[in-house]
Design a protein around this motif. Structure first.
Motif, short mmCIF file in Angstrom:
data_model
loop_
_atom_site.label_atom_id
_atom_site.label_comp_id
_atom_site.label_asym_id
_atom_site.label_seq_id
_atom_site.Cartn_x
_atom_site.Cartn_y
_atom_site.Cartn_z
N SER A 21 0.85 -1.17 0.00
CA SER A 21 0.00 0.00 0.00
C SER A 21 0.89 1.23 0.00
CB SER A 21 -0.87 -0.02 1.25
OG SER A 21 -1.56 1.19 1.37
N ALA A 22 0.43 2.29 -0.65
CA ALA A 22 1.17 3.54 -0.68
C ALA A 22 1.14 4.21 0.70
CB ALA A 22 0.60 4.47 -1.73
N VAL A 23 0.12 3.91 1.49
CA VAL A 23 -0.02 4.48 2.82
C VAL A 23 -0.31 3.34 3.79
CG1 VAL A 23 -1.33 6.10 4.22
CG2 VAL A 23 -1.01 6.56 1.80
N ASP A 24 0.47 3.28 4.87
CA ASP A 24 0.21 2.20 5.83
C ASP A 24 -0.90 2.61 6.81
OD1 ASP A 24 1.35 3.87 7.69
OD2 ASP A 24 3.20 2.74 7.89
N SER A 25 -1.22 1.72 7.75
CA SER A 25 -2.35 1.96 8.66
C SER A 25 -2.14 3.18 9.57
CB SER A 25 -2.60 0.71 9.51
OG SER A 25 -1.43 0.41 10.26
N SER A 26 -0.87 3.54 9.83
CA SER A 26 -0.61 4.71 10.68
C SER A 26 -0.62 6.01 9.89
CB SER A 26 0.74 4.55 11.39
OG SER A 26 1.78 4.57 10.43
N GLY A 27 -0.79 5.93 8.57
CA GLY A 27 -0.87 7.13 7.76
C GLY A 27 0.46 7.57 7.16
N ALA A 28 1.52 6.76 7.33
CA ALA A 28 2.84 7.12 6.80
C ALA A 28 2.96 6.63 5.36
CB ALA A 28 3.93 6.48 7.66
N LEU A 29 3.64 7.42 4.55
CA LEU A 29 3.87 7.05 3.16
C LEU A 29 4.89 5.93 3.06
CD1 LEU A 29 4.10 10.47 1.30
CD2 LEU A 29 2.32 8.75 1.06
N ASN A 30 4.65 4.99 2.19
CA ASN A 30 5.61 3.92 1.90
C ASN A 30 6.48 4.43 0.75
OD1 ASN A 30 6.99 1.61 1.28
ND2 ASN A 30 5.20 0.27 1.39
N LYS A 185 9.65 13.70 3.99
CA LYS A 185 8.97 12.98 5.08
C LYS A 185 9.70 13.22 6.39
CE LYS A 185 7.76 8.39 6.64
NZ LYS A 185 8.53 7.23 6.97
N TRP A 186 11.05 13.11 6.36
CA TRP A 186 11.85 13.34 7.56
C TRP A 186 11.62 14.77 8.07
CZ3 TRP A 186 15.48 17.05 8.59
CH2 TRP A 186 16.16 16.92 9.79
N ALA A 187 11.63 15.74 7.16
CA ALA A 187 11.45 17.13 7.57
C ALA A 187 10.06 17.34 8.18
CB ALA A 187 11.65 18.06 6.37
N TRP A 188 9.04 16.73 7.57
CA TRP A 188 7.68 16.86 8.08
C TRP A 188 7.58 16.29 9.50
CZ3 TRP A 188 3.35 19.32 6.81
CH2 TRP A 188 2.16 18.93 7.41
#
Length: 193
Positions: A21-30, A185-188
């Motif tokens: 999935s492009a987005v996992d269950s916690s809402g993080a981007l793969n 992602k790291w910066a966010w």
């Protein structure tokens, strides 16, 4: 933000596992999955365009189907340059001797050109944004190592979104795109506020 990410579609192709999935269950981007998908898509697109262009040329020049098929099979091959053509004429020694001779000559030429240019690779972090994608790629590899997201974030901020959009208006390497996405992602995740 996590509601937005959760609302993104889940891409599933025959090449991906059904769990991907492009987005996992916690809402993080793969990010690695996205980078892999983009890289695969770009390669498929290049192959498709090369084959399509070759078909368009070969349909008018081929004498028969066998010749047409051979043209299409060679669609992704690159033409030989003059130096390679000249080396085909040489028949002195065995293949490995020729290969060694050419490799040694190339090393000598590389050393000579480095000496002529000064031969020094700048270790100083760039102080101006990149003007081309090649410049971005070079500086990214030299000054933004994988384990240093702070340096990567500093370089991406210096390049600006408009600047990156300009240098990547036609094409972007999937590996670079994945690395930039990881940096964003790291910066966010590490922003104060």
């Amino acid at each position: 933000m996590s509601d937005f990410l959760a609302s993104l579609p889940v891409w599933s192709t025959s090449k991906m596992s059904s769990n991907s999935s492009a987005v996992d269950s916690s809402g993080a981007l793969n990010v690695s999955l996205l980078a892999k998908e983009v890289k695969t898509g770009l390669q498929e697109e290049r192959t498709y365009k090369a084959v399509d262009e070759m078909k368009k040329k070969a349909i008018h020049t081929s004498q028969n189907y066998e010749e047409f098929k051979n043209f299409v099979a060679c669609a992704e091959q690159k033409p030989l340059d003059r130096g390679e053509m000249e080396s085909l004429k040489e028949t002195k020694g065995s293949w490995t001797q020729q290969k060694t001779r050419h490799a040694m000559a190339a090393k000598r030429n590389k050393r000579k050109s480095k000496k002529e240019k000064g031969g020094v690779i700048s270790k100083k972090f760039p102080d101006s944004p990149p003007k081309t994608s090649m410049e971005f790629d070079r500086d990214w590899r030299r000054h933004c190592p994988k384990g240093k997201p702070e340096k990567r974030w500093k370089y991406v901020r210096m390049a600006t979104a408009e600047g990156l959009g300009g240098i990547w208006r036609t094409e972007i390497d999937a590996g670079i795109m994945g690395a930039v996405l990881e940096t964003l992602k790291w910066a966010w995740e590490n922003m104060d506020g």
